[in-house]
Design a protein around this motif. Structure first.
Motif, PDB file in Angstrom:
ATOM      1  N   LYS A 111      -3.020  37.344 -53.550  1.00 60.63           N
ATOM      2  CA  LYS A 111      -2.578  36.626 -54.766  1.00 60.63           C
ATOM      3  C   LYS A 111      -2.032  37.550 -55.781  1.00 60.63           C
ATOM      4  CE  LYS A 111      -4.129  33.573 -58.507  1.00 60.63           C
ATOM      5  NZ  LYS A 111      -5.443  32.885 -58.992  1.00 60.63           N
ATOM      6  N   ARG A 112      -2.447  38.542 -56.261  1.00 63.84           N
ATOM      7  CA  ARG A 112      -2.069  39.507 -57.245  1.00 63.84           C
ATOM      8  C   ARG A 112      -0.836  40.113 -56.843  1.00 63.84           C
ATOM      9  NH1 ARG A 112      -0.152  44.407 -58.213  1.00 63.84           N
ATOM     10  NH2 ARG A 112      -1.485  45.090 -56.531  1.00 63.84           N
ATOM     11  N   TYR A 113      -0.362  40.404 -55.738  1.00 66.34           N
ATOM     12  CA  TYR A 113       0.526  40.994 -55.257  1.00 66.34           C
ATOM     13  C   TYR A 113       1.520  39.986 -55.571  1.00 66.34           C
ATOM     14  CZ  TYR A 113       4.191  42.750 -52.135  1.00 66.34           C
ATOM     15  OH  TYR A 113       5.686  43.101 -51.836  1.00 66.34           O
ATOM     16  N   GLU A 114       1.357  38.911 -54.855  1.00 66.53           N
ATOM     17  CA  GLU A 114       2.483  37.914 -55.186  1.00 66.53           C
ATOM     18  C   GLU A 114       2.728  37.471 -56.462  1.00 66.53           C
ATOM     19  OE1 GLU A 114       0.963  34.513 -52.690  1.00 66.53           O
ATOM     20  OE2 GLU A 114       1.690  35.496 -50.774  1.00 66.53           O
ATOM     21  N   GLN A 115       1.732  37.429 -57.297  1.00 66.94           N
ATOM     22  CA  GLN A 115       2.033  36.977 -58.799  1.00 66.94           C
ATOM     23  C   GLN A 115       2.899  37.931 -59.337  1.00 66.94           C
ATOM     24  OE1 GLN A 115      -2.142  37.369 -59.806  1.00 66.94           O
ATOM     25  NE2 GLN A 115      -2.048  35.416 -60.827  1.00 66.94           N
ATOM     26  N   ASN A 116       2.637  39.380 -59.085  1.00 66.32           N
ATOM     27  CA  ASN A 116       3.606  40.352 -59.749  1.00 66.32           C
ATOM     28  C   ASN A 116       5.067  40.447 -59.263  1.00 66.32           C
ATOM     29  OD1 ASN A 116       1.513  41.065 -61.615  1.00 66.32           O
ATOM     30  ND2 ASN A 116       0.854  42.636 -60.459  1.00 66.32           N
ATOM     31  N   ALA A 117       5.052  40.278 -57.805  1.00 69.46           N
ATOM     32  CA  ALA A 117       6.133  40.345 -57.149  1.00 69.46           C
ATOM     33  C   ALA A 117       7.218  39.098 -57.479  1.00 69.46           C
ATOM     34  CB  ALA A 117       6.029  40.191 -55.763  1.00 69.46           C
ATOM     35  N   ASN A 118       6.655  37.889 -57.714  1.00 67.30           N
ATOM     36  CA  ASN A 118       7.323  36.803 -58.144  1.00 67.30           C
ATOM     37  C   ASN A 118       7.723  37.021 -59.877  1.00 67.30           C
ATOM     38  OD1 ASN A 118       6.835  35.959 -55.579  1.00 67.30           O
ATOM     39  ND2 ASN A 118       5.579  34.150 -56.314  1.00 67.30           N
ATOM     40  N   PHE A 119       7.134  37.612 -60.439  1.00 67.25           N
ATOM     41  CA  PHE A 119       7.281  37.866 -62.038  1.00 67.25           C
ATOM     42  C   PHE A 119       8.321  38.680 -62.112  1.00 67.25           C
ATOM     43  CE2 PHE A 119       5.779  39.169 -66.228  1.00 67.25           C
ATOM     44  CZ  PHE A 119       6.024  38.001 -66.920  1.00 67.25           C
ATOM     45  N   LYS A 120       8.431  39.892 -61.186  1.00 67.04           N
ATOM     46  CA  LYS A 120       9.563  40.873 -61.240  1.00 67.04           C
ATOM     47  C   LYS A 120      11.105  40.080 -60.718  1.00 67.04           C
ATOM     48  CE  LYS A 120      11.597  44.822 -61.499  1.00 67.04           C
ATOM     49  NZ  LYS A 120      10.893  46.140 -60.695  1.00 67.04           N
ATOM     50  N   THR A 121      10.917  39.128 -59.783  1.00 72.84           N
ATOM     51  CA  THR A 121      12.005  38.645 -59.324  1.00 72.84           C
ATOM     52  C   THR A 121      12.796  37.872 -60.579  1.00 72.84           C
ATOM     53  OG1 THR A 121      11.181  38.649 -56.956  1.00 72.84           O
ATOM     54  CG2 THR A 121      12.844  36.726 -57.690  1.00 72.84           C
ATOM     55  N   GLU A 122      11.739  37.023 -61.238  1.00 75.62           N
ATOM     56  CA  GLU A 122      12.271  36.077 -62.151  1.00 75.62           C
ATOM     57  C   GLU A 122      12.810  36.890 -63.229  1.00 75.62           C
ATOM     58  OE1 GLU A 122      12.473  32.841 -61.980  1.00 75.62           O
ATOM     59  OE2 GLU A 122      11.953  33.299 -59.944  1.00 75.62           O
ATOM     60  N   TYR A 123      12.288  38.309 -63.633  1.00 74.95           N
ATOM     61  CA  TYR A 123      12.745  38.990 -64.697  1.00 74.95           C
ATOM     62  C   TYR A 123      14.264  39.374 -64.332  1.00 74.95           C
ATOM     63  CZ  TYR A 123      13.572  43.555 -66.953  1.00 74.95           C
ATOM     64  OH  TYR A 123      14.090  44.776 -67.539  1.00 74.95           O
ATOM     65  N   GLU A 124      14.141  39.806 -63.062  1.00 76.42           N
ATOM     66  CA  GLU A 124      15.584  39.985 -62.695  1.00 76.42           C
ATOM     67  C   GLU A 124      16.827  38.887 -62.541  1.00 76.42           C
ATOM     68  OE1 GLU A 124      14.550  41.785 -58.622  1.00 76.42           O
ATOM     69  OE2 GLU A 124      14.136  43.835 -59.769  1.00 76.42           O
ATOM     70  N   ARG A 125      16.241  37.612 -62.256  1.00 74.85           N
ATOM     71  CA  ARG A 125      16.992  36.416 -62.488  1.00 74.85           C
ATOM     72  C   ARG A 125      17.540  36.107 -63.867  1.00 74.85           C
ATOM     73  NH1 ARG A 125      14.511  31.396 -61.541  1.00 74.85           N
ATOM     74  NH2 ARG A 125      16.602  30.681 -61.841  1.00 74.85           N
ATOM     75  N   LEU A 126      16.630  36.688 -64.809  1.00 73.84           N
ATOM     76  CA  LEU A 126      16.913  36.538 -66.250  1.00 73.84           C
ATOM     77  C   LEU A 126      18.184  37.534 -66.512  1.00 73.84           C
ATOM     78  CD1 LEU A 126      13.124  36.093 -67.627  1.00 73.84           C
ATOM     79  CD2 LEU A 126      15.184  34.473 -68.181  1.00 73.84           C
ATOM     80  N   LEU A 127      17.937  38.498 -66.016  1.00 74.98           N
ATOM     81  CA  LEU A 127      18.868  39.792 -66.671  1.00 74.98           C
ATOM     82  C   LEU A 127      20.206  39.163 -65.789  1.00 74.98           C
ATOM     83  CD1 LEU A 127      16.936  43.018 -65.921  1.00 74.98           C
ATOM     84  CD2 LEU A 127      17.093  41.863 -67.885  1.00 74.98           C
ATOM     85  N   ALA A 128      20.183  38.897 -64.533  1.00 75.46           N
ATOM     86  CA  ALA A 128      21.341  38.620 -64.178  1.00 75.46           C
ATOM     87  C   ALA A 128      22.071  37.268 -64.525  1.00 75.46           C
ATOM     88  CB  ALA A 128      21.099  38.125 -62.555  1.00 75.46           C
ATOM     89  N   ALA A 129      21.255  36.461 -65.539  1.00 78.00           N
ATOM     90  CA  ALA A 129      21.881  35.328 -66.108  1.00 78.00           C
ATOM     91  C   ALA A 129      22.340  35.788 -67.655  1.00 78.00           C
ATOM     92  CB  ALA A 129      20.603  34.295 -66.185  1.00 78.00           C
ATOM     93  N   GLY A 130      22.374  37.023 -67.877  1.00 73.12           N
ATOM     94  CA  GLY A 130      22.707  37.529 -68.913  1.00 73.12           C
ATOM     95  C   GLY A 130      21.908  37.496 -70.209  1.00 73.12           C
ATOM     96  N   TYR A 131      20.459  37.120 -69.979  1.00 63.83           N
ATOM     97  CA  TYR A 131      19.429  37.535 -71.007  1.00 63.83           C
ATOM     98  C   TYR A 131      19.433  38.841 -71.262  1.00 63.83           C
ATOM     99  CZ  TYR A 131      18.479  32.479 -70.827  1.00 63.83           C
ATOM    100  OH  TYR A 131      18.418  31.155 -70.705  1.00 63.83           O
TER     101      TYR A 131
END
Length: 375
Positions: A308-328
């Protein structure tokens, strides 16, 4: 002689006093003699002090927010925001002692926390090199009402005190007691920056030994920042209502999202982007630091927790990268590596840091905060 003592003695001024009368007279004299040795005290009402460390000065009582105003928050979140985590008062006095009487909502304690952290206070004194610990108020373990002398036998010189509120209880009332002839003046701290920390029980303060050792409080003292503790134990799940509440906080220099521990991996994926997107409506340029969940030591052998901890952090990193890609812009990311050390000795229960764990976290988080603020 004290008039009360004279009145009592006059009742026994007969030549033929009985043995029992004489015995009671001696007991009364001994009791009154001990009482006359006590120092007289003046009582300082909490109404004379300015509550600091909260997001909204107009919040009622000793609550962190006005829960009636933010009615869309989940009920559990609203209840947790009645707790005094991160709140404090400051004042000057030349008293040789500092005592406090207070009442919390109840006397119950968590099974992974100290009574002082949950229901007590701790006091600091300002020195040229910063705030120095002075004493604690230990709560009554059976009653909601408590009284305690935090520090005594001090020099009669003026000092500035900082008094932290209980982390895990609603504070109903309190008053200070100082020397009868002591000076007293409330103060308000001037901070260089304002930081919001939204997060889980770890932000809330579990499991520091006393209120001033929760990591938001300690970072606040270290860098002279107004660090607003918006931790909600077990309930930091990135609801949009929480982001909308944070959006009402003015003049923010940094927002920290330390909320991954309370979200399922699926919630991390579904809510992170929308939460940041909502924050940007009121804080378009404010830096936001996204922090991974600490490595839960409960997962050393529990494979479900580890996964669970691994998936939480992996998903968080993915969302961070999505935000950067969206121009934030102005988004920063802090991995969980080494946050509570690498010797598996940083928590009380495999999840919540001890004072040692918090100190290790601060050594990583604080430099990151300072770097962001300098930029």
């Amino acid at each position: 002689m004290n008039l009360k003592l004279q009145n009592i003695l006059s009742k026994f001024e007969k030549p033929n006093r009985s043995y029992m009368q004489t015995k009671y007279l001696l007991i009364i004299i001994a009791l009154l003699s001990s009482l006359t040795g006590l120092k007289a005290q003046q009582v300082i009402s909490s109404s004379k002090l300015t509550i600091q460390g909260r997001a909204f000065p107009e919040s009622p009582a000793f609550h962190r927010i006005d829960t009636a105003k933010y009615h869309n928050l989940p009920p559990a979140v609203k209840n947790l925001y009645t707790h005094g985590a991160g709140l404090f008062v400051t004042f000057r006095t030349n008293s040789t002692q500092l005592a406090i009487d207070w009442e919390t909502a109840n006397a119950a304690l968590g099974n992974n926390s100290t009574a002082i952290m949950s229901r007590g206070f701790d006091a600091y004194v300002k020195e040229p090199d910063g705030w120095r610990f002075a004493g604690v108020a230990r709560p009554n373990l059976k009653e909601a009402k408590s009284s305690f002398t935090m520090v005594e036998n001090m020099e009669k010189t003026e000092k500035e005190f900082l008094l932290y509120f209980p982390l895990y209880k609603e504070l109903r009332s309190f008053q200070l007691r100082i020397d009868e002839d002591a000076t007293f003046s409330p103060t308000v701290q001037q901070h260089d920056k304002k930081i919001i920390v939204y997060g889980s029980s770890i932000v809330h303060g579990a499991s520091a030994s006393r209120p001033g050792l929760a990591y938001p409080a300690k970072i606040s003292r270290n860098i002279n920042a107004d660090v607003i503790n918006m931790g909600v134990s077990g309930n930091a799940r990135m609801e949009l209502a929480a982001a909308q509440m944070i959006n009402d906080i003015k003049d923010v220099d940094l927002i920290i999202m330390d909320c991954v521990p309370n979200c399922s991996p699926q919630q991390v994926t579904e809510r992170t982007f929308a939460f940041v997107q909502e924050l940007r409506k009121a804080h378009p340029n404010t830096p936001i630091l996204l922090m991974e969940s600490i490595i839960r030591q409960i997962g050393n052998y529990n494979l479900e927790w580890k996964k669970k901890r691994y998936e939480q952090n992996a998903n968080f990193k993915t969302e961070y990268e999505r935000l950067l890609a969206a121009g934030y812009k102005n988004l920063f990311y802090l991995p969980a590596d080494h946050l509570i050390g690498d010797d598996y000795e940083g928590t009380v229960d495999g999840t919540h840091p001890t004072d040692v764990g918090f100190e290790r976290m601060i050594k990583i988080i604080q430099p990151e905060i300072e770097k962001i603020l300098q930029q």
